[in-house]
Design an enzyme around this catalytic site. Structure first.
Site, PDB file in Angstrom:
ATOM      1  N   SER A 160       0.817  -1.309  -0.063  1.00 57.04           N
ATOM      2  CA  SER A 160      -0.087  -0.156  -0.138  1.00 57.04           C
ATOM      3  C   SER A 160       1.032   1.269  -0.067  1.00 57.04           C
ATOM      4  O   SER A 160       1.638   1.535  -0.957  1.00 57.04           O
ATOM      5  CB  SER A 160      -0.992  -0.200   1.138  1.00 57.04           C
ATOM      6  OG  SER A 160      -1.895   1.023   1.068  1.00 57.04           O
ATOM      7  N   ASP A 314     -10.110  -3.271  -5.165  1.00 56.45           N
ATOM      8  CA  ASP A 314      -9.257  -2.177  -4.672  1.00 56.45           C
ATOM      9  C   ASP A 314      -9.281  -0.886  -5.535  1.00 56.45           C
ATOM     10  O   ASP A 314      -8.758  -1.166  -6.541  1.00 56.45           O
ATOM     11  CB  ASP A 314      -7.764  -3.157  -4.406  1.00 56.45           C
ATOM     12  CG  ASP A 314      -6.754  -1.937  -3.765  1.00 56.45           C
ATOM     13  OD1 ASP A 314      -7.096  -0.887  -3.388  1.00 56.45           O
ATOM     14  OD2 ASP A 314      -5.804  -2.673  -3.823  1.00 56.45           O
ATOM     15  N   HIS A 344      -8.324  -4.638  -0.705  1.00 58.36           N
ATOM     16  CA  HIS A 344      -7.172  -3.974  -0.609  1.00 58.36           C
ATOM     17  C   HIS A 344      -6.804  -4.569   0.946  1.00 58.36           C
ATOM     18  O   HIS A 344      -7.761  -4.755   1.818  1.00 58.36           O
ATOM     19  CB  HIS A 344      -7.318  -2.337  -0.293  1.00 58.36           C
ATOM     20  CG  HIS A 344      -6.210  -1.748  -0.119  1.00 58.36           C
ATOM     21  ND1 HIS A 344      -5.197  -1.619  -1.131  1.00 58.36           N
ATOM     22  CD2 HIS A 344      -5.687  -0.992   0.892  1.00 58.36           C
ATOM     23  CE1 HIS A 344      -4.023  -0.877  -0.540  1.00 58.36           C
ATOM     24  NE2 HIS A 344      -4.418  -0.540   0.708  1.00 58.36           N
TER      25      HIS A 344
END
Ligand SMILES: *[C@@H]1O[C@H](CO)[C@@H](O)[C@H](O)[C@H]1NC(C)=O
Ligand SMILES: *[C@@H]1O[C@H](CO)[C@@H](O)[C@H](O)[C@H]1NC(C)=O
Length: 374
Positions: A160, A314, A344
């Site tokens: 991320s 996501d 995600h």
């Protein structure tokens, strides 16, 4: 289904509490999120396989995992950068701590998990620079010798916002003449890679999906640069890029960079430009150290073999896919793992109460890739 409901409810609850506290004027939104996520923090406890210590590299804190197994010869190393939207999270959060232990144990590798400073207290480029400082310090031959690390077998990895920092650091190292040791591989796990177009098909398809709805991603992005809400508002309507920067849109043109499968029935629209004031006040959001997709092709040459993990459900899915396309176009070897049934942050779901088979499966796949390629 239960897992989705659980994730969604806990996220909605988290956001509601954070919004409520902010509305009351008690705390900054991110401080509330930070307080809640800090419940997951673990002490540096060594186990039978790995010695864990909190230390510093050139004054930047990091958690260090040293495998205990005696082995002749040098070890491999993984520098890990945790996620959390540049605002929350930490190497000591239980899922990150566990992932680093697994990596150290399975690969018999030294793992350095960087504890960079966070927004809203610190904004770009502090996060980037903290990570860069650790990586540059670690890559010195004298330091590698101290930890028994093979200079030819070092990986940078992150998820991320950590995938964003890993990608940015890997790019910037290429131009740093003081760094002689090269990374062998990079692993980018559902990374955030661009700030320009926050209306990509993945943003539209997953606008309200857990654990990262578009509104939260916009908040994270804008908070990385400033707490001034004018940037957040402009980003939310995707009108934040000044016309002077129009040339950058070709680097994130999903019409060219996404395979048909991900375009579905979305129609590419030309960008709508915002005021030049935002770009002047917060130039960070146009800086490739924050948005690694915004570099020329020539800057991608020389990057190491790359692993990219993307999740179907996501908002950041298309950032990762576009980077896969760009890297492959210039001849970089890329392994792209796309997980159809994941949201995600899937690698966070490896500890109770969200301990899922899917999280373990994806973690094993990623660590196995590292084991074979590093
Ligand atoms: C130590 O490593 C062994 C072999 O990989 C594993 O079975 C065991 O669970 C590990 N111990 C801990 C505490 O993780
Ligand atoms: C994006 O790509 C499409 C299709 O090739 C093209 O028509 C459009 O002009 C491009 N837009 C930008 C901003 O590069």
């Amino acid at each position: 289904v239960i897992y989705w409901i659980f994730c969604f409810c806990s996220l909605v609850c988290l956001i509601t509490v954070a919004e409520f506290a902010e509305w009351l004027g008690l705390m900054h939104y991110m401080e509330v999120l930070m307080m809640i996520t800090s419940i997951e923090y673990t002490a540096p406890i060594s186990d039978e396989n790995v010695t864990v210590t909190d230390t510093k590299f050139n004054n930047v804190p990091a958690r260090l995992y040293m495998p205990r197994k005696q082995s002749s010869g040098l070890k491999r190393a993984v520098i890990y950068i945790h996620g959390g939207g540049w605002c929350v999270g930490g190497s000591a959060m239980e899922p990150y701590d566990l992932l680093s232990r697994w990596t150290a144990n399975k690969l018999n590798a030294v793992v350095v998990s960087v504890e960079y400073r966070l927004a809203p207290m610190y904004h770009f480029p502090v996060q980037f620079e903290d990570v860069y400082t650790v990586v540059k310090f670690f890559l010195q031959n004298s330091v590698l010798v101290q930890y028994g690390v093979d200079p030819n077998r070092i990986c940078i990895s992150g998820d991320s916002a950590g995938g964003n920092l890993a990608a940015a650091v890997a790019q910037q190292l290429l131009d740093d003449l003081e760094v002689k040791v090269k990374l062998k591989i990079q692993a980018l796990l559902y990374p955030a890679l661009q700030t320009l177009d926050l209306d990509l098909p993945s943003y539209k398809d997953n606008e309200n999906k857990p654990i990262l709805p578009k509104s939260l991603m916009v908040r994270f992005w804008s908070e990385y640069f400033t707490t001034d809400v004018s940037l957040q508002e402009a980003m939310a309507s995707n009108k934040h890029v000044p016309a002077e920067s129009s040339h950058l849109f070709r680097f994130v043109n999903w019409s060219n960079l996404l395979p048909e499968k991900f375009k579905k029935d979305h129609v590419y629209a030309s960008p709508i430009y915002g005021s030049s004031m935002l770009g002047k006040k917060y130039p960070g959001f146009l800086d490739p150290r924050a948005a690694p997709l915004l570099v020329e092709d020539t800057k991608l040459l020389g990057l190491p073999v790359t692993y990219v993990l993307t999740c179907q459900h996501d908002v950041l899915r298309d950032d990762g896919i576009m980077y896969v396309s760009r890297l492959r176009e210039v001849g970089i070897e890329v392994i792209h793992d796309h997980i159809e049934d994941a949201i995600h942050g899937v690698l966070m779901f490896i500890t109770s109460p969200t301990d899922l088979a899917l999280g373990h499966r994806v973690a094993n796949k990623y660590i196995e890739w590292l084991n074979i390629n590093l």
